[in-house]
Write a protein that holds these residues in place. Structure first.
Motif, short mmCIF file in Angstrom:
data_model
loop_
_atom_site.label_atom_id
_atom_site.label_comp_id
_atom_site.label_asym_id
_atom_site.label_seq_id
_atom_site.Cartn_x
_atom_site.Cartn_y
_atom_site.Cartn_z
N VAL A 42 30.40 38.56 36.19
CA VAL A 42 31.03 39.62 36.98
C VAL A 42 30.01 40.22 37.93
N PHE B 14 30.35 45.99 38.54
CA PHE B 14 31.45 46.08 37.57
C PHE B 14 30.95 46.21 36.13
N GLY C 62 43.05 42.26 41.09
CA GLY C 62 42.12 43.17 41.75
C GLY C 62 42.72 44.50 42.15
N GLY D 136 40.18 45.87 38.24
CA GLY D 136 39.05 45.18 38.86
C GLY D 136 38.60 43.97 38.09
N PRO D 137 37.64 43.24 38.65
CA PRO D 137 36.98 43.41 39.94
C PRO D 137 37.96 43.27 41.12
N SER D 138 37.45 43.63 42.31
CA SER D 138 38.29 43.60 43.50
C SER D 138 38.62 42.17 43.89
N GLU E 233 35.60 40.45 45.24
CA GLU E 233 34.62 40.12 44.20
C GLU E 233 35.09 38.95 43.34
#
Length: 375
Positions: A236, A240, A308, A313-315, A318
């Motif tokens: 990750v 995060f 996301g 998340g992550p976005s 990402e």
């Protein structure tokens, strides 16, 4: 003793132990020339971690880690292996016994403060002993503690007093198990060396072996953390990690599921209850992570449309840096109480009364396995 300490601080960083240099800013151990005269000497990376909670990416040769571990077997030392109870199978050093030879091993199980309150510590210790034995690790002592919360640390000191017998102490562990935090406690309680190692949430903070002198001329040697890419913490984005890693006792999440239902853990993992009677699944994960329930028939579409975002998340941006999912098909036999363990993320306890077929989708390379239930 004093002369030894001064000599070491001239050549190595007091925070992470890496060799100090002032020629290459992008390499490990860099410090501006005008800062070399400061005491203690701290590399720029450690300075940024301590004061700004940021770290640059520095590539350290994994072969050097293995050579360092291998050299322990040629010494007469006490080995302290620190593991993260929350990520036990992900943080246990595979084949450690092969590296340390006949040297005795104390297994220090850190982060017990993350377990739900009211846990039976004797049961946990017995579980750890069984798991370590199944991995081929022979231990002379098992200590449960929380270096961060100062829980059980006196037992670590007692174990060192009983088992050291005038030898050096090598401290080994994977990244992010709290090794440097525990070493800092040892420095304060067990050594006359007044300095702190660099501690942070970032994996691989300690870059080289750090020698912490003891009064009898021996030393505590803090080794670099071994990086296991099979853990979620390594795949990750660093931004995060604060969400992924719990910092307070976990509140278990219990879901009653019918077959053909799915749960998303953030946008990181998908958990499908493929087949079985309606039953409960208990999630032991960071409470900062979002969990979303849906039907298996809608799961693919939901993920594509809401990863996301709604799923957590992550976005989206990402997620493009995280490996594609791999499916792990796991069958829990009727009558067995087992955990679905996901390295670096946590685990899901399966009741086992009825049996279950489960599919877990996780980033490629992340360890997913069944084990006997911890709790």
């Amino acid at each position: 003793m004093k002369e030894r300490q001064q000599d070491e601080t001239i050549t190595s960083c007091a925070g992470c132990g890496v060799h100090i240099q002032s020629q290459q800013p992008e390499e490990a151990g860099y410090i501006p020339e005008n800062a070399i005269s400061r005491e203690p000497i701290i590399c720029q990376r450690c300075f940024r971690i301590r004061h700004y909670n940021e770290a640059s990416s520095v590539a350290i040769d994994q072969d050097d880690f293995l050579k360092l571990l291998g050299s322990i077997g040629t010494t007469n030392s006490l080995v302290v292996h620190i593991v993260d109870l929350y990520d036990f199978e992900g943080s246990l050093i595979s084949g450690l016994q092969r590296f340390v030879g006949n040297n005795p091993v104390i297994l220090v199980v850190n982060k017990i403060d993350l377990l739900p309150k009211g846990m039976n510590t004797n049961r946990i210790r017995n579980w750890v002993q069984q798991q370590a034995k199944s991995q081929g690790l022979r231990t002379i002592d098992i200590i449960l503690c929380s270096a961060k919360r100062n829980m059980g640390f006196e037992h670590v000191i007692d174990a060192l007093e009983r088992h050291r017998n005038g030898r050096d102490v090598y401290v080994v562990g994977a990244t992010n198990v709290g090794k440097s935090t525990l070493i800092n406690r040892l420095i304060r309680d067990y050594s006359d060396m007044e300095r702190e190692l660099t501690t942070s949430r970032y994996p691989g903070t300690t870059l080289d072996a750090v020698h912490i002198p003891l009064e009898d001329g021996k030393a505590i040697i803090d080794t670099p953390g071994i990086v296991y890419t099979s853990r979620m913490t390594e795949v990750v984005p660093r931004s995060f990690l604060g969400t992924l890693l719990p910092d307070k006792p976990i509140k278990p999440l219990v879901y009653q599921l019918n077959e053909k239902q799915s749960l998303f853990i953030g946008s990181l993992v998908r958990f499908d209850f493929v087949e079985g009677e309606r039953q409960s699944f208990t999630f032991y994960i960071s409470n900062a992570l979002n969990v979303h329930r849906t039907k298996m028939e809608r799961a693919d579409e939901l993920y594509e449309n809401h990863k996301g975002e709604l799923l957590g998340g992550p976005s989206v941006a990402e997620l493009t840096e995280i490996p594609e999912w791999t499916r792990h098909s796991l069958r829990v036999k009727q009558g067995l109480k087992q955990d679905v363990f996901i390295a670096g993320l946590g685990w899901i306890q399966v009741n086992g009364m009825y049996g279950a077929l489960i599919d877990v989708y996780a980033p490629k390379g992340v360890k997913v396995m069944l084990r006997d239930s911890m709790i």
